[in-house]
Design a protein around this motif. Structure first.
Motif, PDB file in Angstrom:
ATOM      1  N   CYS A 104       0.838  -1.197   0.000  1.00 23.68           N
ATOM      2  CA  CYS A 104       0.000   0.000   0.000  1.00 23.68           C
ATOM      3  C   CYS A 104       0.871   1.244   0.000  1.00 23.68           C
ATOM      4  O   CYS A 104       2.011   1.213   0.468  1.00 23.68           O
ATOM      5  CB  CYS A 104      -0.890   0.050   1.243  1.00 23.68           C
ATOM      6  N   SER A 105       0.307   2.336  -0.495  1.00 24.76           N
ATOM      7  CA  SER A 105       0.978   3.636  -0.426  1.00 24.76           C
ATOM      8  C   SER A 105       0.093   4.604   0.340  1.00 24.76           C
ATOM      9  O   SER A 105      -1.127   4.631   0.138  1.00 24.76           O
ATOM     10  CB  SER A 105       1.229   4.181  -1.831  1.00 24.76           C
ATOM     11  N   TYR A 106       0.713   5.375   1.209  1.00 27.37           N
ATOM     12  CA  TYR A 106       0.007   6.387   1.999  1.00 27.37           C
ATOM     13  C   TYR A 106       0.801   7.677   1.976  1.00 27.37           C
ATOM     14  O   TYR A 106       2.029   7.659   1.995  1.00 27.37           O
ATOM     15  CB  TYR A 106      -0.142   5.936   3.455  1.00 27.37           C
ATOM     16  N   THR A 107       0.080   8.791   1.962  1.00 27.94           N
ATOM     17  CA  THR A 107       0.699  10.094   2.104  1.00 27.94           C
ATOM     18  C   THR A 107       0.421  10.572   3.520  1.00 27.94           C
ATOM     19  O   THR A 107      -0.726  10.569   3.968  1.00 27.94           O
ATOM     20  CB  THR A 107       0.140  11.093   1.071  1.00 27.94           C
ATOM     21  N   ILE A 108       1.471  10.955   4.238  1.00 31.07           N
ATOM     22  CA  ILE A 108       1.345  11.384   5.631  1.00 31.07           C
ATOM     23  C   ILE A 108       1.082  12.887   5.657  1.00 31.07           C
ATOM     24  O   ILE A 108       1.905  13.680   5.200  1.00 31.07           O
ATOM     25  CB  ILE A 108       2.611  11.052   6.438  1.00 31.07           C
ATOM     26  N   LEU A 109      -0.085  13.255   6.199  1.00 27.30           N
ATOM     27  CA  LEU A 109      -0.493  14.657   6.240  1.00 27.30           C
ATOM     28  C   LEU A 109      -0.996  15.019   7.636  1.00 27.30           C
ATOM     29  O   LEU A 109      -0.759  14.288   8.588  1.00 27.30           O
ATOM     30  CB  LEU A 109      -1.572  14.898   5.174  1.00 27.30           C
ATOM     31  N   GLY A 110      -1.688  16.126   7.755  1.00 26.04           N
ATOM     32  CA  GLY A 110      -2.194  16.580   9.045  1.00 26.04           C
ATOM     33  C   GLY A 110      -3.498  15.909   9.427  1.00 26.04           C
ATOM     34  O   GLY A 110      -4.155  15.269   8.597  1.00 26.04           O
ATOM     35  N   PRO A 111      -3.923  16.065  10.686  1.00 29.63           N
ATOM     36  CA  PRO A 111      -5.149  15.429  11.175  1.00 29.63           C
ATOM     37  C   PRO A 111      -6.402  15.817  10.393  1.00 29.63           C
ATOM     38  O   PRO A 111      -7.284  14.992  10.183  1.00 29.63           O
ATOM     39  CB  PRO A 111      -5.253  15.901  12.626  1.00 29.63           C
ATOM     40  N   SER A 112      -6.475  17.060   9.934  1.00 26.93           N
ATOM     41  CA  SER A 112      -7.651  17.503   9.176  1.00 26.93           C
ATOM     42  C   SER A 112      -7.689  16.930   7.770  1.00 26.93           C
ATOM     43  O   SER A 112      -8.707  17.007   7.093  1.00 26.93           O
ATOM     44  CB  SER A 112      -7.683  19.037   9.095  1.00 26.93           C
ATOM     45  N   ASP A 113      -6.585  16.372   7.310  1.00 25.73           N
ATOM     46  CA  ASP A 113      -6.494  15.810   5.959  1.00 25.73           C
ATOM     47  C   ASP A 113      -6.760  14.309   5.925  1.00 25.73           C
ATOM     48  O   ASP A 113      -6.769  13.718   4.852  1.00 25.73           O
ATOM     49  CB  ASP A 113      -5.087  16.048   5.380  1.00 25.73           C
TER      50      ASP A 113
END
Length: 161
Positions: A104-113
């Motif tokens: 799997c691929s994930y983009t790590i962003l902020g809580p609101s995202d």
């Protein structure tokens, strides 16, 4: 460990969505405030169900308004991370889950995202906190609500958001 300032991390797209939501809530607060005034009239507010309901609604709207204003005022816009040495917020990470051999691929962003269906995860999730600061080819074991997961970091690159 979560830091208070992490709650203000967000993409430009999320920031713009919150600004629109703030505008709508401001409009709602004016409408509910007006309706509350009309429902209050000259009667005793303690015996006026309509007034009491509008007052509760107004309180909830004002609480939402304060939270959104705070998020917008303190927003820290995330940009794609170009650091190619360690995983950080703004990276897209390709992972191999070793127990079920899933990639799997994930983009790590902020809580609101946070939007896992689109591959966006909050920097505060157990998975993100386990891989932040790690490198390609690191093997990580982390706790989930269903037990533990073992993952291999295959690659990471600047996120596309």
């Amino acid at each position: 460990m979560a830091r208070a300032e992490d709650n203000y991390l967000m993409t430009q797209k999320t920031f713009e969505r919150l600004v629109l939501k703030l505008s709508q809530i401001e409009t709602d607060s004016k409408q509910v405030g007006k309706a509350m005034g009309e429902a209050g009239g000259t009667s005793d507010h303690h015996d006026n169900f309509a007034y009491e309901q509008y007052a509760r609604d107004y309180g909830a709207i004002m609480s939402q308004l304060g939270i959104l204003q705070d998020k917008i005022k303190n927003a820290q816009i995330i940009v794609p991370n170009t650091n190619n040495e360690i995983i950080g917020i703004g990276h897209e990470v390709k992972l191999k889950f070793l127990l079920d051999i899933e990639i799997c691929s994930y983009t790590i962003l902020g809580p609101s995202d946070n939007d896992p269906t689109n591959g966006w995860i909050s920097c505060l999730t157990p998975l993100a906190t386990a891989i932040l600061g790690k490198h390609t080819r690191d093997t990580i074991v982390y706790k989930t609500p269903g037990g533990t997961e073992k993952i291999l970091i295959l690659d990471f690159k600047p996120g596309n958001f």
